[in-house]
Design an enzyme around this catalytic site. Sequence first.
Site, PDB file in Angstrom:
ATOM      1  NE  ARG A 224      -6.279 -13.416   5.179  1.00  0.00           N
ATOM      2  CZ  ARG A 224      -6.891 -12.152   4.994  1.00  0.00           C
ATOM      3  NH1 ARG A 224      -6.392 -11.488   3.731  1.00  0.00           N
ATOM      4  NH2 ARG A 224      -7.410 -11.538   5.895  1.00  0.00           N
TER       5      ARG A 224
ATOM      6  CG  HIS B  73      -5.629  -6.046  -0.320  1.00  0.00           C
ATOM      7  ND1 HIS B  73      -6.658  -5.913   0.291  1.00  0.00           N
ATOM      8  CD2 HIS B  73      -5.480  -7.047  -1.261  1.00  0.00           C
ATOM      9  CE1 HIS B  73      -7.482  -6.687  -0.282  1.00  0.00           C
ATOM     10  NE2 HIS B  73      -6.740  -7.510  -1.346  1.00  0.00           N
TER      11      HIS B  73
ATOM     12  CG  PHE C 176     -13.858   0.632   6.406  1.00  0.00           C
ATOM     13  CD1 PHE C 176     -13.247   0.480   5.424  1.00  0.00           C
ATOM     14  CD2 PHE C 176     -14.384  -0.029   7.398  1.00  0.00           C
ATOM     15  CE1 PHE C 176     -13.378  -0.934   5.055  1.00  0.00           C
ATOM     16  CE2 PHE C 176     -14.579  -1.405   6.987  1.00  0.00           C
ATOM     17  CZ  PHE C 176     -14.108  -1.823   5.824  1.00  0.00           C
TER      18      PHE C 176
ATOM     19  CE  LYS D 194      -3.902  -2.068   2.287  1.00  0.00           C
ATOM     20  NZ  LYS D 194      -4.925  -2.352   3.401  1.00  0.00           N
TER      21      LYS D 194
END
EC number: 2.7.4.6
Length: 141
Positions: free
Chosen positions: A87, A117, A59, A11
């Site tokens: 993950r 992400h 959000f 990100k």
Amino acid sequence: MAIERTLSIIKPDAVAKNVIGKIVSRFEAAGLKIVAAKLVHLSRNEAEQFYSVHKERPFFKDLVDFMISGPVFVQVLEGENAIAKNRDLMGATDPKKAAPGTIRADFADSIDANAVHGSDAPETAANEVAFFFAGLNVYAR
């Protein structure tokens, strides 16, 4: 054990910190191969489409604003149980709750600016990979 592909996005916060290489090296050290990658600056429309599953969440606007605040490094990771492995490497969404040594514990600042992400399931992985990469732009290694 199944060979899977998953989408990973580094990100804007992590790109701005110049830690792309450090994050990528963790994926490779864990046995994941990068089979597609690109640096892109998402438009508002692209970010809204990509995160449309969160459209009704409070959000959503902040997430979209953050994701268009700077370039992102988008990659497809391939390997045994790539989705779960990615993950695990990322750690908890909130870096304050992420286990030491995870990407988010080491590189993220907040639950919003959380560095990475990763797809959460085979179906979302397939959709997310297709969103960023046409089939001809993913290469077996």
